[in-house]
Design a protein around this motif. Structure first.
Motif, PDB file in Angstrom:
ATOM      1  N   VAL A   1       0.849  -1.194   0.000  1.00  0.00           N
ATOM      2  CA  VAL A   1       0.000   0.000   0.000  1.00  0.00           C
ATOM      3  C   VAL A   1       0.884   1.243   0.000  1.00  0.00           C
ATOM      4  N   GLN A   2       0.523   2.168  -0.882  1.00  0.00           N
ATOM      5  CA  GLN A   2       1.248   3.440  -0.918  1.00  0.00           C
ATOM      6  C   GLN A   2       0.282   4.606  -1.090  1.00  0.00           C
ATOM      7  N   LEU A   3       0.536   5.656  -0.323  1.00  0.00           N
ATOM      8  CA  LEU A   3      -0.124   6.945  -0.496  1.00  0.00           C
ATOM      9  C   LEU A   3       0.994   7.964  -0.598  1.00  0.00           C
ATOM     10  N   VAL A   4       1.111   8.596  -1.755  1.00  0.00           N
ATOM     11  CA  VAL A   4       2.225   9.507  -2.002  1.00  0.00           C
ATOM     12  C   VAL A   4       1.683  10.911  -2.269  1.00  0.00           C
ATOM     13  N   GLU A   5       1.950  11.814  -1.332  1.00  0.00           N
ATOM     14  CA  GLU A   5       1.496  13.194  -1.457  1.00  0.00           C
ATOM     15  C   GLU A   5       2.502  14.032  -2.247  1.00  0.00           C
ATOM     16  N   SER A   6       1.988  15.055  -2.890  1.00  0.00           N
ATOM     17  CA  SER A   6       2.829  16.023  -3.598  1.00  0.00           C
ATOM     18  C   SER A   6       2.115  17.364  -3.623  1.00  0.00           C
ATOM     19  N   GLY A   7       2.881  18.415  -3.951  1.00  0.00           N
ATOM     20  CA  GLY A   7       2.279  19.731  -4.114  1.00  0.00           C
ATOM     21  C   GLY A   7       2.499  20.698  -2.971  1.00  0.00           C
ATOM     22  N   GLY A   8       3.135  20.251  -1.901  1.00  0.00           N
ATOM     23  CA  GLY A   8       3.391  21.158  -0.799  1.00  0.00           C
ATOM     24  C   GLY A   8       4.475  22.166  -1.151  1.00  0.00           C
ATOM     25  N   GLY A   9       4.666  23.141  -0.254  1.00  0.00           N
ATOM     26  CA  GLY A   9       5.703  24.140  -0.488  1.00  0.00           C
ATOM     27  C   GLY A   9       5.476  25.390   0.323  1.00  0.00           C
ATOM     28  N   LEU A  10       6.179  26.439  -0.049  1.00  0.00           N
ATOM     29  CA  LEU A  10       6.089  27.739   0.626  1.00  0.00           C
ATOM     30  C   LEU A  10       5.199  28.663  -0.192  1.00  0.00           C
ATOM     31  N   PRO A  13       0.744  34.371   2.494  1.00  0.00           N
ATOM     32  CA  PRO A  13      -0.653  34.456   2.960  1.00  0.00           C
ATOM     33  C   PRO A  13      -1.568  34.963   1.846  1.00  0.00           C
ATOM     34  N   GLY A  14      -2.733  34.339   1.735  1.00  0.00           N
ATOM     35  CA  GLY A  14      -3.671  34.681   0.684  1.00  0.00           C
ATOM     36  C   GLY A  14      -3.479  33.885  -0.597  1.00  0.00           C
ATOM     37  N   GLY A  15      -2.388  33.140  -0.669  1.00  0.00           N
ATOM     38  CA  GLY A  15      -2.090  32.358  -1.860  1.00  0.00           C
ATOM     39  C   GLY A  15      -2.812  31.019  -1.885  1.00  0.00           C
ATOM     40  N   SER A  16      -2.496  30.223  -2.910  1.00  0.00           N
ATOM     41  CA  SER A  16      -3.145  28.930  -3.111  1.00  0.00           C
ATOM     42  C   SER A  16      -2.112  27.838  -3.355  1.00  0.00           C
ATOM     43  N   LEU A  17      -2.492  26.633  -2.985  1.00  0.00           N
ATOM     44  CA  LEU A  17      -1.721  25.434  -3.300  1.00  0.00           C
ATOM     45  C   LEU A  17      -2.703  24.308  -3.584  1.00  0.00           C
ATOM     46  N   ARG A  18      -2.260  23.355  -4.393  1.00  0.00           N
ATOM     47  CA  ARG A  18      -3.068  22.167  -4.658  1.00  0.00           C
ATOM     48  C   ARG A  18      -2.240  20.945  -4.288  1.00  0.00           C
ATOM     49  N   LEU A  19      -2.700  20.196  -3.299  1.00  0.00           N
ATOM     50  CA  LEU A  19      -2.048  18.957  -2.903  1.00  0.00           C
ATOM     51  C   LEU A  19      -2.676  17.794  -3.657  1.00  0.00           C
ATOM     52  N   SER A  20      -1.858  16.845  -4.035  1.00  0.00           N
ATOM     53  CA  SER A  20      -2.339  15.634  -4.683  1.00  0.00           C
ATOM     54  C   SER A  20      -1.810  14.417  -3.944  1.00  0.00           C
ATOM     55  N   CYS A  21      -2.562  13.327  -4.050  1.00  0.00           N
ATOM     56  CA  CYS A  21      -2.169  12.077  -3.406  1.00  0.00           C
ATOM     57  C   CYS A  21      -2.438  10.938  -4.382  1.00  0.00           C
ATOM     58  N   TRP A 114      -1.802   5.703   5.831  1.00  0.00           N
ATOM     59  CA  TRP A 114      -1.320   7.081   5.858  1.00  0.00           C
ATOM     60  C   TRP A 114      -0.184   7.265   4.877  1.00  0.00           C
ATOM     61  N   GLY A 115      -0.137   8.443   4.258  1.00  0.00           N
ATOM     62  CA  GLY A 115       1.010   8.803   3.455  1.00  0.00           C
ATOM     63  C   GLY A 115       2.127   9.335   4.327  1.00  0.00           C
ATOM     64  N   GLN A 116       3.231   9.728   3.690  1.00  0.00           N
ATOM     65  CA  GLN A 116       4.401  10.198   4.440  1.00  0.00           C
ATOM     66  C   GLN A 116       4.309  11.674   4.800  1.00  0.00           C
ATOM     67  N   GLY A 117       3.377  12.376   4.168  1.00  0.00           N
ATOM     68  CA  GLY A 117       3.150  13.784   4.464  1.00  0.00           C
ATOM     69  C   GLY A 117       3.897  14.722   3.535  1.00  0.00           C
ATOM     70  N   THR A 118       3.336  15.919   3.376  1.00  0.00           N
ATOM     71  CA  THR A 118       3.988  16.969   2.593  1.00  0.00           C
ATOM     72  C   THR A 118       3.869  18.287   3.356  1.00  0.00           C
ATOM     73  N   GLN A 119       4.964  19.037   3.401  1.00  0.00           N
ATOM     74  CA  GLN A 119       5.001  20.264   4.190  1.00  0.00           C
ATOM     75  C   GLN A 119       4.353  21.418   3.437  1.00  0.00           C
ATOM     76  N   VAL A 120       3.479  22.130   4.123  1.00  0.00           N
ATOM     77  CA  VAL A 120       2.908  23.370   3.620  1.00  0.00           C
ATOM     78  C   VAL A 120       3.283  24.481   4.589  1.00  0.00           C
ATOM     79  N   THR A 121       3.929  25.509   4.076  1.00  0.00           N
ATOM     80  CA  THR A 121       4.334  26.644   4.896  1.00  0.00           C
ATOM     81  C   THR A 121       3.738  27.916   4.307  1.00  0.00           C
ATOM     82  N   VAL A 122       2.983  28.627   5.129  1.00  0.00           N
ATOM     83  CA  VAL A 122       2.353  29.871   4.695  1.00  0.00           C
ATOM     84  C   VAL A 122       3.030  31.012   5.456  1.00  0.00           C
ATOM     85  N   SER A 123       3.807  31.785   4.734  1.00  0.00           N
ATOM     86  CA  SER A 123       4.593  32.837   5.374  1.00  0.00           C
ATOM     87  C   SER A 123       4.972  33.895   4.354  1.00  0.00           C
ATOM     88  N   SER A 124       5.079  35.135   4.834  1.00  0.00           N
ATOM     89  CA  SER A 124       5.535  36.208   3.973  1.00  0.00           C
ATOM     90  C   SER A 124       7.036  36.419   4.128  1.00  0.00           C
TER      91      SER A 124
END
Length: 124
Positions: A1-10, A13-21, A114-124
């Motif tokens: 079994v594998q769940l692989v996340e992608s799409g995280g990043g920096l 504020p006010g921006g958008s991201l799309r995570l995929s698994c 569970w997948g391994q996780g992807t980091q999302v950081t919201v910062s200016s």
């Protein structure tokens, strides 16, 4: 079994991201799919879920109206579109799967994979 996340990043504020698994190794269409997140020093928090057949979606109050969960059973993928991001959305985001039950769940202990996780950081 594998769940692989992608799409995280920096993102600012006010921006958008799309995570995929991308899911493999199990019968995707028989599982509710969800996203949880964990901020540094905190426990795992429910974010959003979509039922196995796409019939219902539930969101945490903190993300309602800003995040949208979707699934593509032809591709065995689940996505999380995140708009109007805030610094408090900063966390590791996990893709999770739960075999069909009568009701959906927001309890992380109820989930099977569970997948391994992807980091999302919201910062200016």
């Amino acid at each position: 079994v594998q769940l692989v996340e992608s799409g995280g990043g920096l993102v600012q504020p006010g921006g958008s991201l799309r995570l995929s698994c991308a899911a493999s190794g199990f019968t995707f269409g028989s599982y509710d799919m969800s996203w949880f997140r964990q901020a540094s020093g905190k426990g795992r928090e429910f974010v959003a879920t979509i039922r196995w057949n796409g019939s219902m979606r539930h969101y945490a109050d903190s993300v309602k109206g800003r995040f949208t969960i979707s699934r593509d059973d032809a591709k065995n993928t689940v996505s999380l579109q995140m708009n109007s991001l805030k610094p408090e959305d900063t966390a590791v985001y996990y893709c999770v799967a739960r075999l069909i039950h009568d009701t959906s769940s927001k309890d992380p202990s109820d989930y099977d994979y569970w997948g391994q996780g992807t980091q999302v950081t919201v910062s200016s």
